[in-house]
Design a protein around this motif. Structure first.
Motif, PDB file in Angstrom:
ATOM      1  N   LEU A 128       0.832  -1.202   0.000  1.00  0.00           N
ATOM      2  CA  LEU A 128       0.000   0.000   0.000  1.00  0.00           C
ATOM      3  C   LEU A 128       0.870   1.256   0.000  1.00  0.00           C
ATOM      4  O   LEU A 128       0.591   2.224  -0.721  1.00  0.00           O
ATOM      5  N   GLY A 129       1.920   1.218   0.815  1.00  0.00           N
ATOM      6  CA  GLY A 129       2.833   2.359   0.858  1.00  0.00           C
ATOM      7  C   GLY A 129       3.495   2.620  -0.476  1.00  0.00           C
ATOM      8  O   GLY A 129       3.626   3.770  -0.915  1.00  0.00           O
ATOM      9  N   TYR A 130       3.886   1.545  -1.143  1.00  0.00           N
ATOM     10  CA  TYR A 130       4.505   1.682  -2.465  1.00  0.00           C
ATOM     11  C   TYR A 130       3.541   2.304  -3.467  1.00  0.00           C
ATOM     12  O   TYR A 130       3.879   3.240  -4.194  1.00  0.00           O
ATOM     13  N   TRP A 131       2.321   1.779  -3.505  1.00  0.00           N
ATOM     14  CA  TRP A 131       1.339   2.298  -4.459  1.00  0.00           C
ATOM     15  C   TRP A 131       0.993   3.758  -4.186  1.00  0.00           C
ATOM     16  O   TRP A 131       0.781   4.537  -5.109  1.00  0.00           O
ATOM     17  N   ILE A 132       0.928   4.124  -2.911  1.00  0.00           N
ATOM     18  CA  ILE A 132       0.655   5.524  -2.554  1.00  0.00           C
ATOM     19  C   ILE A 132       1.768   6.428  -3.071  1.00  0.00           C
ATOM     20  O   ILE A 132       1.516   7.470  -3.683  1.00  0.00           O
ATOM     21  N   VAL A 133       2.999   6.025  -2.833  1.00  0.00           N
ATOM     22  CA  VAL A 133       4.149   6.817  -3.293  1.00  0.00           C
ATOM     23  C   VAL A 133       4.141   6.943  -4.810  1.00  0.00           C
ATOM     24  O   VAL A 133       4.361   8.030  -5.369  1.00  0.00           O
ATOM     25  N   GLU A 134       3.857   5.823  -5.497  1.00  0.00           N
ATOM     26  CA  GLU A 134       3.832   5.843  -6.964  1.00  0.00           C
ATOM     27  C   GLU A 134       2.730   6.772  -7.486  1.00  0.00           C
ATOM     28  O   GLU A 134       2.929   7.507  -8.455  1.00  0.00           O
ATOM     29  N   GLU A 135       1.571   6.766  -6.829  1.00  0.00           N
ATOM     30  CA  GLU A 135       0.456   7.599  -7.269  1.00  0.00           C
ATOM     31  C   GLU A 135       0.709   9.074  -6.973  1.00  0.00           C
ATOM     32  O   GLU A 135       0.284   9.955  -7.720  1.00  0.00           O
ATOM     33  N   GLN A 136       1.448   9.335  -5.903  1.00  0.00           N
ATOM     34  CA  GLN A 136       1.708  10.719  -5.514  1.00  0.00           C
ATOM     35  C   GLN A 136       2.754  11.392  -6.404  1.00  0.00           C
ATOM     36  O   GLN A 136       2.750  12.612  -6.545  1.00  0.00           O
ATOM     37  N   GLN A 137       3.643  10.600  -6.993  1.00  0.00           N
ATOM     38  CA  GLN A 137       4.757  11.168  -7.764  1.00  0.00           C
ATOM     39  C   GLN A 137       4.308  12.100  -8.891  1.00  0.00           C
ATOM     40  O   GLN A 137       4.810  13.219  -9.011  1.00  0.00           O
ATOM     41  N   PRO A 138       3.356  11.696  -9.747  1.00  0.00           N
ATOM     42  CA  PRO A 138       2.970  12.570 -10.869  1.00  0.00           C
ATOM     43  C   PRO A 138       2.329  13.879 -10.421  1.00  0.00           C
ATOM     44  O   PRO A 138       2.337  14.859 -11.167  1.00  0.00           O
ATOM     45  N   GLY A 139       1.768  13.899  -9.206  1.00  0.00           N
ATOM     46  CA  GLY A 139       1.068  15.099  -8.762  1.00  0.00           C
ATOM     47  C   GLY A 139       1.857  15.955  -7.810  1.00  0.00           C
ATOM     48  O   GLY A 139       1.284  16.751  -7.051  1.00  0.00           O
ATOM     49  N   LYS A 140       3.181  15.807  -7.819  1.00  0.00           N
ATOM     50  CA  LYS A 140       4.032  16.557  -6.887  1.00  0.00           C
ATOM     51  C   LYS A 140       3.811  18.060  -6.970  1.00  0.00           C
ATOM     52  O   LYS A 140       3.881  18.765  -5.974  1.00  0.00           O
ATOM     53  N   GLY A 141       3.578  18.549  -8.159  1.00  0.00           N
ATOM     54  CA  GLY A 141       3.434  19.987  -8.329  1.00  0.00           C
ATOM     55  C   GLY A 141       2.044  20.517  -8.037  1.00  0.00           C
ATOM     56  O   GLY A 141       1.803  21.720  -8.129  1.00  0.00           O
TER      57      GLY A 141
ATOM     58  N   GLY B 122      -1.858  19.874  -2.459  1.00  0.00           N
ATOM     59  CA  GLY B 122      -2.837  19.019  -1.799  1.00  0.00           C
ATOM     60  C   GLY B 122      -3.075  17.678  -2.445  1.00  0.00           C
ATOM     61  O   GLY B 122      -3.876  16.881  -1.931  1.00  0.00           O
ATOM     62  N   TYR B 123      -2.404  17.398  -3.569  1.00  0.00           N
ATOM     63  CA  TYR B 123      -2.681  16.143  -4.272  1.00  0.00           C
ATOM     64  C   TYR B 123      -2.249  14.929  -3.451  1.00  0.00           C
ATOM     65  O   TYR B 123      -2.957  13.919  -3.407  1.00  0.00           O
ATOM     66  N   GLY B 124      -1.086  15.043  -2.779  1.00  0.00           N
ATOM     67  CA  GLY B 124      -0.600  13.917  -1.980  1.00  0.00           C
ATOM     68  C   GLY B 124      -1.588  13.526  -0.900  1.00  0.00           C
ATOM     69  O   GLY B 124      -1.871  12.341  -0.683  1.00  0.00           O
ATOM     70  N   LYS B 125      -2.169  14.530  -0.222  1.00  0.00           N
ATOM     71  CA  LYS B 125      -3.157  14.250   0.822  1.00  0.00           C
ATOM     72  C   LYS B 125      -4.440  13.683   0.220  1.00  0.00           C
ATOM     73  O   LYS B 125      -5.089  12.826   0.810  1.00  0.00           O
ATOM     74  N   LYS B 126      -4.782  14.168  -0.977  1.00  0.00           N
ATOM     75  CA  LYS B 126      -5.996  13.679  -1.634  1.00  0.00           C
ATOM     76  C   LYS B 126      -5.865  12.197  -1.968  1.00  0.00           C
ATOM     77  O   LYS B 126      -6.847  11.435  -1.852  1.00  0.00           O
ATOM     78  N   VAL B 127      -4.682  11.769  -2.392  1.00  0.00           N
ATOM     79  CA  VAL B 127      -4.447  10.362  -2.717  1.00  0.00           C
ATOM     80  C   VAL B 127      -4.741   9.489  -1.501  1.00  0.00           C
ATOM     81  O   VAL B 127      -5.467   8.484  -1.580  1.00  0.00           O
ATOM     82  N   ILE B 128      -4.189   9.867  -0.356  1.00  0.00           N
ATOM     83  CA  ILE B 128      -4.356   9.069   0.856  1.00  0.00           C
ATOM     84  C   ILE B 128      -5.798   9.113   1.348  1.00  0.00           C
ATOM     85  O   ILE B 128      -6.356   8.085   1.750  1.00  0.00           O
ATOM     86  N   GLN B 129      -6.424  10.283   1.308  1.00  0.00           N
ATOM     87  CA  GLN B 129      -7.812  10.400   1.763  1.00  0.00           C
ATOM     88  C   GLN B 129      -8.747   9.569   0.883  1.00  0.00           C
ATOM     89  O   GLN B 129      -9.652   8.880   1.384  1.00  0.00           O
ATOM     90  N   THR B 130      -8.532   9.621  -0.426  1.00  0.00           N
ATOM     91  CA  THR B 130      -9.379   8.862  -1.363  1.00  0.00           C
ATOM     92  C   THR B 130      -9.233   7.368  -1.129  1.00  0.00           C
ATOM     93  O   THR B 130     -10.230   6.623  -1.096  1.00  0.00           O
TER      94      THR B 130
END
Length: 211
Positions: free
Chosen positions: A51-64, A67-75
């Motif tokens: 799960l941690g790996y997939w979260i990190v992978e999903e967060q990478q494209p939205g670095k810029g 709030g995208y990183g928090k949205k990934v985890i909340q979703t």
């Protein structure tokens, strides 16, 4: 036929046999239960790792994106709690992300794929390959609070070797055991950093996405 089987059993012999039966049965069941508990624990840890790996992978494209990183985890938290009821809070998934980032060199690409794609929970049951994680999730939550990698590794190894409970781990950490050993006078025995079981020499391993 064994001639001994024709000899009548005396009460004393029967008592010895019954005691051996009970003793061997108890030891076997205790061993089996320990294996079962350890296996369930390992599957839980590998699940958090994935799960941690997939979260990190999903967060990478939205670095810029703010709030995208928090949205990934909340979703993800909302989706998992809707499916399973509870157990996947935002804090839990934040810790899963941190767990992966701290221990991303522990699991090989082949083992990771076998677990997440093949849904295999028998990877380390009968295998020469050491289990990548040797403690409980609660132990690792405590260990992840330690910023120094060598110090973190020290406590993980000692906790595994001495079968420390979570409370014992916390007590040893609060007593600054690592600092006391590390600052021992010249000539005294000092702790040297060694890899915990299952660690790999490569750093920053990147697993192919299997979502």
């Amino acid at each position: 036929m064994d001639n001994n089987s024709l000899i009548p059993k005396t009460p004393d012999t029967l008592a010895v046999n019954l005691n051996a039966l009970c003793r061997n049965s108890i030891e076997l069941i205790q061993h089996a239960r320990k294996i079962a508990v350890n296996q369930v624990n390992l599957v839980q840890l590998m699940t958090y790792y994935a799960l941690g790996y997939w979260i990190v992978e999903e967060q990478q494209p939205g670095k810029g994106r703010a709030g995208y990183g928090k949205k990934v985890i909340q979703t993800l938290s909302d989706a998992l709690n809707t499916e399973f009821g509870k157990g996947f809070s935002v804090d839990t998934l934040e810790n899963a992300r941190k767990f992966y980032l701290n221990y991303q060199d522990r699991i090989s690409e082949a083992v990771f794929r076998k677990f997440v794609e093949g849904k295999s929970d028998t990877l380390f049951r009968i295998s020469d390959e050491p289990a990548p994680f040797t403690l409980s999730w609660s132990h690792y939550l405590q260990l992840m609070r330690i910023k120094n990698p060598d110090e973190r590794s020290f406590y993980e190894i000692e906790a595994t070797k001495s079968a420390w409970s979570l409370r014992t781990l916390q007590r040893q950490y609060n007593s600054s055991l690592y600092e006391r050993l590390d600052s021992a006078p010249t000539g005294a025995t000092k702790w040297e950093p060694v890899r915990a079981a299952g660690t790999q020499p490569e750093q920053g391993r990147s697993h192919a996405s299997c979502a």
